[in-house]
Design a protein around this motif. Structure first.
Motif, mmCIF file in Angstrom:
data_model
loop_
_atom_site.group_PDB
_atom_site.id
_atom_site.type_symbol
_atom_site.label_atom_id
_atom_site.label_comp_id
_atom_site.label_asym_id
_atom_site.label_seq_id
_atom_site.Cartn_x
_atom_site.Cartn_y
_atom_site.Cartn_z
ATOM 1 N N ALA A 13 10.713 34.621 -20.348
ATOM 2 C CA ALA A 13 9.254 34.488 -20.424
ATOM 3 C C ALA A 13 8.916 33.306 -21.332
ATOM 4 C CB ALA A 13 8.645 35.770 -20.990
ATOM 5 N N PRO A 14 7.761 32.667 -21.127
ATOM 6 C CA PRO A 14 7.368 31.563 -22.007
ATOM 7 C C PRO A 14 7.342 32.019 -23.466
ATOM 8 C CG PRO A 14 5.912 31.673 -20.126
ATOM 9 C CD PRO A 14 6.774 32.910 -20.078
ATOM 10 N N PHE B 166 15.744 29.504 -16.700
ATOM 11 C CA PHE B 166 14.408 29.392 -16.110
ATOM 12 C C PHE B 166 13.382 29.954 -17.076
ATOM 13 C CE2 PHE B 166 16.836 30.293 -12.022
ATOM 14 C CZ PHE B 166 16.924 28.963 -11.662
ATOM 15 N N GLU B 167 12.280 29.248 -17.228
ATOM 16 C CA GLU B 167 11.104 29.807 -17.892
ATOM 17 C C GLU B 167 10.190 30.279 -16.773
ATOM 18 O OE1 GLU B 167 7.510 27.701 -19.882
ATOM 19 O OE2 GLU B 167 9.038 28.043 -21.437
ATOM 20 N N VAL B 168 9.908 31.580 -16.762
ATOM 21 C CA VAL B 168 9.171 32.199 -15.666
ATOM 22 C C VAL B 168 7.839 32.745 -16.169
ATOM 23 C CG1 VAL B 168 9.226 34.010 -13.918
ATOM 24 C CG2 VAL B 168 11.333 32.808 -14.518
ATOM 25 N N VAL C 256 8.873 29.998 -11.439
ATOM 26 C CA VAL C 256 9.605 29.143 -12.368
ATOM 27 C C VAL C 256 8.713 27.956 -12.764
ATOM 28 C CG1 VAL C 256 11.622 27.658 -12.694
ATOM 29 C CG2 VAL C 256 11.838 29.789 -11.404
ATOM 30 N N HIS C 257 8.490 27.811 -14.072
ATOM 31 C CA HIS C 257 7.670 26.700 -14.591
ATOM 32 C C HIS C 257 8.520 25.620 -15.258
ATOM 33 C CE1 HIS C 257 3.486 28.125 -14.087
ATOM 34 N NE2 HIS C 257 4.144 29.251 -13.847
#
Length: 71
Positions: free
Chosen positions: A42-43, A58-60, A65-66
């Motif tokens: 998570a961010p 991955f930042e989700v 995915v961001h």
């Protein structure tokens, strides 16, 4: 900035190609392409800074995915 070196256990794959994908699709694609570890976060998640060859992060946010990066 010089390109990142290709390390052992690391597929020839561009992390940026995962940005915009749904989390599960990105995770499935990464494993199919040979990443040995896939980590979705998570961010703002606090993580250690050790580099692990063969891992894709991955930042989700909201299931998408961001940001994606190696290690």
């Amino acid at each position: 900035m010089p390109p990142e070196p290709l390390l052992p256990n690391e597929p020839q794959d561009d992390p940026e190609s995962y940005v915009g994908l749904a989390q599960q699709d990105a995770e499935d694609r990464a494993r199919a392409r040979g990443w040995t570890a896939v980590r979705s976060l998570a961010p703002g998640t606090v993580i250690t800074m050790e580099f692990l060859s063969g891992r894709l992060n991955f930042e989700v946010k909201d299931g998408q995915v961001h940001r994606a990066w190696k290690g």
